[in-house]
Design a protein around this motif. Structure first.
Motif, PDB file in Angstrom:
ATOM      1  N   TYR A 116     -53.699  11.782 -10.786  1.00  0.00           N
ATOM      2  CA  TYR A 116     -54.570  10.751 -10.233  1.00  0.00           C
ATOM      3  C   TYR A 116     -55.720  10.482 -11.198  1.00  0.00           C
ATOM      4  O   TYR A 116     -56.441  11.392 -11.594  1.00  0.00           O
ATOM      5  CB  TYR A 116     -55.110  11.190  -8.865  1.00  0.00           C
ATOM      6  N   GLU A 117     -55.873   9.212 -11.565  1.00  0.00           N
ATOM      7  CA  GLU A 117     -56.919   8.791 -12.497  1.00  0.00           C
ATOM      8  C   GLU A 117     -57.725   7.671 -11.859  1.00  0.00           C
ATOM      9  O   GLU A 117     -57.168   6.635 -11.489  1.00  0.00           O
ATOM     10  CB  GLU A 117     -56.297   8.313 -13.808  1.00  0.00           C
ATOM     11  N   ARG A 118     -59.027   7.885 -11.721  1.00  0.00           N
ATOM     12  CA  ARG A 118     -59.879   6.907 -11.035  1.00  0.00           C
ATOM     13  C   ARG A 118     -60.039   5.604 -11.810  1.00  0.00           C
ATOM     14  O   ARG A 118     -60.333   4.555 -11.227  1.00  0.00           O
ATOM     15  CB  ARG A 118     -61.251   7.524 -10.746  1.00  0.00           C
ATOM     16  N   TRP A 163     -51.162   7.857 -11.400  1.00  0.00           N
ATOM     17  CA  TRP A 163     -51.585   6.841 -10.449  1.00  0.00           C
ATOM     18  C   TRP A 163     -52.965   6.356 -10.882  1.00  0.00           C
ATOM     19  O   TRP A 163     -53.973   7.027 -10.646  1.00  0.00           O
ATOM     20  CB  TRP A 163     -51.652   7.421  -9.036  1.00  0.00           C
ATOM     21  N   PHE A 164     -53.021   5.204 -11.536  1.00  0.00           N
ATOM     22  CA  PHE A 164     -54.284   4.668 -12.020  1.00  0.00           C
ATOM     23  C   PHE A 164     -55.056   4.005 -10.876  1.00  0.00           C
ATOM     24  O   PHE A 164     -54.476   3.554  -9.892  1.00  0.00           O
ATOM     25  CB  PHE A 164     -54.046   3.649 -13.136  1.00  0.00           C
ATOM     26  N   GLY A 165     -56.379   3.938 -11.035  1.00  0.00           N
ATOM     27  CA  GLY A 165     -57.212   3.329 -10.011  1.00  0.00           C
ATOM     28  C   GLY A 165     -57.217   4.097  -8.712  1.00  0.00           C
ATOM     29  O   GLY A 165     -57.470   3.515  -7.648  1.00  0.00           O
ATOM     30  N   THR A 166     -56.959   5.393  -8.797  1.00  0.00           N
ATOM     31  CA  THR A 166     -56.875   6.239  -7.611  1.00  0.00           C
ATOM     32  C   THR A 166     -57.722   7.487  -7.827  1.00  0.00           C
ATOM     33  O   THR A 166     -57.515   8.213  -8.805  1.00  0.00           O
ATOM     34  CB  THR A 166     -55.418   6.650  -7.326  1.00  0.00           C
ATOM     35  N   GLU A 167     -58.668   7.740  -6.940  1.00  0.00           N
ATOM     36  CA  GLU A 167     -59.538   8.898  -7.101  1.00  0.00           C
ATOM     37  C   GLU A 167     -59.237   9.958  -6.052  1.00  0.00           C
ATOM     38  O   GLU A 167     -58.821   9.648  -4.926  1.00  0.00           O
ATOM     39  CB  GLU A 167     -61.003   8.487  -7.018  1.00  0.00           C
ATOM     40  N   THR A 194     -56.410  14.606  -0.865  1.00  0.00           N
ATOM     41  CA  THR A 194     -56.656  13.299  -0.260  1.00  0.00           C
ATOM     42  C   THR A 194     -57.139  12.335  -1.335  1.00  0.00           C
ATOM     43  O   THR A 194     -58.077  12.636  -2.079  1.00  0.00           O
ATOM     44  CB  THR A 194     -57.699  13.400   0.867  1.00  0.00           C
ATOM     45  N   THR A 195     -56.503  11.182  -1.409  1.00  0.00           N
ATOM     46  CA  THR A 195     -56.838  10.182  -2.424  1.00  0.00           C
ATOM     47  C   THR A 195     -57.095   8.827  -1.766  1.00  0.00           C
ATOM     48  O   THR A 195     -56.728   8.599  -0.611  1.00  0.00           O
ATOM     49  CB  THR A 195     -55.698  10.030  -3.447  1.00  0.00           C
ATOM     50  N   ARG A 196     -57.735   7.956  -2.544  1.00  0.00           N
ATOM     51  CA  ARG A 196     -57.930   6.576  -2.115  1.00  0.00           C
ATOM     52  C   ARG A 196     -58.139   5.726  -3.357  1.00  0.00           C
ATOM     53  O   ARG A 196     -58.349   6.257  -4.461  1.00  0.00           O
ATOM     54  CB  ARG A 196     -59.134   6.446  -1.189  1.00  0.00           C
ATOM     55  N   SER A 197     -58.095   4.438  -3.193  1.00  0.00           N
ATOM     56  CA  SER A 197     -58.336   3.538  -4.315  1.00  0.00           C
ATOM     57  C   SER A 197     -59.769   3.699  -4.807  1.00  0.00           C
ATOM     58  O   SER A 197     -60.697   3.882  -4.013  1.00  0.00           O
ATOM     59  CB  SER A 197     -58.093   2.083  -3.896  1.00  0.00           C
ATOM     60  N   GLY A 215     -59.825   0.621   0.924  1.00  0.00           N
ATOM     61  CA  GLY A 215     -58.465   1.042   1.260  1.00  0.00           C
ATOM     62  C   GLY A 215     -58.455   2.324   2.069  1.00  0.00           C
ATOM     63  O   GLY A 215     -59.476   2.999   2.237  1.00  0.00           O
ATOM     64  N   THR A 216     -57.295   2.652   2.586  1.00  0.00           N
ATOM     65  CA  THR A 216     -57.154   3.837   3.424  1.00  0.00           C
ATOM     66  C   THR A 216     -56.955   5.082   2.568  1.00  0.00           C
ATOM     67  O   THR A 216     -56.463   5.013   1.441  1.00  0.00           O
ATOM     68  CB  THR A 216     -55.948   3.683   4.366  1.00  0.00           C
ATOM     69  N   GLU A 217     -57.354   6.222   3.124  1.00  0.00           N
ATOM     70  CA  GLU A 217     -57.126   7.496   2.456  1.00  0.00           C
ATOM     71  C   GLU A 217     -55.722   7.998   2.761  1.00  0.00           C
ATOM     72  O   GLU A 217     -55.139   7.678   3.793  1.00  0.00           O
ATOM     73  CB  GLU A 217     -58.163   8.528   2.918  1.00  0.00           C
ATOM     74  N   ARG A 218     -55.207   8.796   1.832  1.00  0.00           N
ATOM     75  CA  ARG A 218     -53.854   9.339   1.987  1.00  0.00           C
ATOM     76  C   ARG A 218     -53.891  10.802   1.562  1.00  0.00           C
ATOM     77  O   ARG A 218     -54.433  11.124   0.494  1.00  0.00           O
ATOM     78  CB  ARG A 218     -52.870   8.547   1.121  1.00  0.00           C
TER      79      ARG A 218
END
Length: 466
Positions: free
Chosen positions: A56-58, A126-130, A145-148, A153-156
């Motif tokens: 995951y890359e913000r 996964w770019f744009g995801t922190e 737990t990640t989100r955009s 957006g919703t958390e996952r």
């Protein structure tokens, strides 16, 4: 930007729940947080050891700190690496022979982008995801737990077999506090906001801090500003970038290869500095209060030059700020238009409970090999190092060790117990033969030779039989 189609042909099913929210099980997949130099090395070496990886890359591209388009990048227009090319590159992906000894930051970014492409790493990112949270789960697993990026957006939440943290430690500014700073009417900025010499042009500039960044900004202020003062708390050793016609770190490494004791190496270094730089106090710089190798090396061939030409005025530490001036130790007052705090950065792991990394409340993790926490065998940190050489070689072998450790826990858990015992007993050990200053700047300081020797021993111990 990566999409689910880039990563998996089958959407995971939410068969688990945590605190009322669904958790999607990713099986034996490993989660890597961050796609900078350390995160890319982690993804690559985990994949080579047979693991599936979600990274995951913000930001929207790879490179981390070396991508100066990223909001958190500390890079400025003139940034070059301070370690020479052989000590900067990954051992399995050499830099082009045509590149200079000290590549520019734009070359470093292109190098990392080519590294990601060469080893096919982008489909795992996964770019744009922190990462918002990483929490221990049953069976030494982790719920991430990640989100955009940006909070929309919703958390996952997804469950992983292990987590490798590679979010960097040079992006959260360490801002000092001084009496009267809030009343000061001049401009104040941290070096993290410095990007271009135009920000200094025609101004009276006070640069605070004698690290490599502080020295670089002072040199640029000497060329662009109306006046430049450089404030330091103590004296430092300013090493030239070239010695005997070679990059200084290559000469230093040749001396290390001789196996000379620390005191002999310190004596040689002092002699070399006396012949090349001379007596620093003659230039108005304070005498160092420590021996060589006891602080992070400062490689700058221009600072003393501009001090000697009167373009940089060394001054003492700040006592307090006034409305239109700054009072220094000894009572001197100066009137800068702009104050640049080149005071470094602090590590931040906002998605983790500090106790997970053994933080005692100071903000400093307690790890073995700067990578392995005591109580969580399926959690590791990559790149939390401040070496006396380049980082990429060290983080390559560090992430190989992480991958071997995670594989060994699966294939030979009885052998894994010995290494886990060492992690618990030796977490927090310093990998340096000199008495390094105990400041935040030196929390993660390592001698690259001592650290690589320890890594080699660990790699041998963790080697998985074919």
């Amino acid at each position: 930007m990566s999409t689910s189609a880039d990563h998996d042909s089958h959407e995971p099913v939410a068969t688990l729940w945590r605190d009322g929210r669904p958790v999607y099980d990713r099986g034996e997949t490993i989660c890597v947080i961050g796609a900078g130099a350390s995160g890319l090395a982690a993804v690559k070496n985990l994949k080579e050891h047979g693991f599936a990886v979600d990274c995951y890359e913000r930001e929207t591209g790879v490179g981390g700190a070396w991508n100066w388009r990223h909001d958190r990048s500390p890079v400025y227009a003139s940034t070059h690496v301070i370690s020479s090319k052989p000590f900067t590159q990954y051992p399995d992906f050499p830099m082009p022979d045509s590149w200079p000894d000290y590549p520019h930051h734009s070359q470093l970014l292109s190098y990392l982008e080519r590294y990601a492409d060469h080893f096919g790493l982008r489909p795992a990112i996964w770019f744009g995801t922190e990462a918002v949270r990483a929490e221990p789960a049953d069976g030494d697993r982790w719920d991430v737990t990640t989100r955009s990026t940006g909070g929309y957006g919703t958390e996952r939440t997804q469950r992983y077999a292990a987590v490798v943290v590679a979010n960097g430690h040079n992006w959260a500014p360490k801002n000092p506090s001084y009496e009267g700073l809030e009343e000061f009417k001049g401009q104040v900025m941290h070096a993290s906001a410095y990007k271009d010499p135009a920000q200094l042009r025609g101004k009276r500039v006070l640069v605070v801090g004698a690290g490599n960044t502080g020295c670089d900004i002072a040199v640029e202020a000497a060329q662009q500003a109306a006046r430049c003062w450089h404030s330091t708390r103590r004296g430092y050793w300013y090493a030239p970038k070239y010695v005997l016609g070679r990059p200084a770190d290559q000469v230093n490494d040749a001396v290390l290869a001789m196996g000379l004791p620390l005191r002999m190496r310190q004596w040689l270094f002092h002699r070399m500095l006396k012949m090349t730089v001379g007596d620093l106090t003659r230039f108005g710089l304070p005498a160092p209060d420590h021996k060589v190798y006891e602080t992070h090396p400062i490689a700058n061939s221009q600072l003393v030059y501009y001090v000697g030409h009167g373009a940089i005025t060394p001054v003492r530490d700040i006592v307090r700020f006034r409305r239109n001036s700054v009072e220094l130790v000894g009572g001197e007052e100066i009137e800068p238009d702009l104050v640049v705090f080149a005071t470094g950065y602090l590590p931040r792991f906002d998605f983790l409970d500090p106790n997970v990394l053994g933080d005692d409340g100071s903000g400093r993790p307690t790890l073995y090999l700067n990578a392995f926490p005591r109580r969580h065998p399926t959690l590791a940190v990559a790149g939390l190092l401040q070496p006396d050489s380049g980082l990429f070689t060290l983080v390559h072998w560090q992430t190989v060790a992480i991958a071997r450790w995670l594989r060994l826990r699966q294939t030979a858990p009885e052998r894994a117990g010995g290494f886990q015992a060492r992690v618990e007993s030796d977490a927090g050990r310093r990998w340096h033969d000199a008495k390094v200053k105990d400041s935040t700047r030196h929390w993660f300081e390592v001698s690259h030779v001592d650290y690589l020797r320890a890594l080699q021993k660990t790699l041998d111990e963790l080697e998985v039989a074919a």
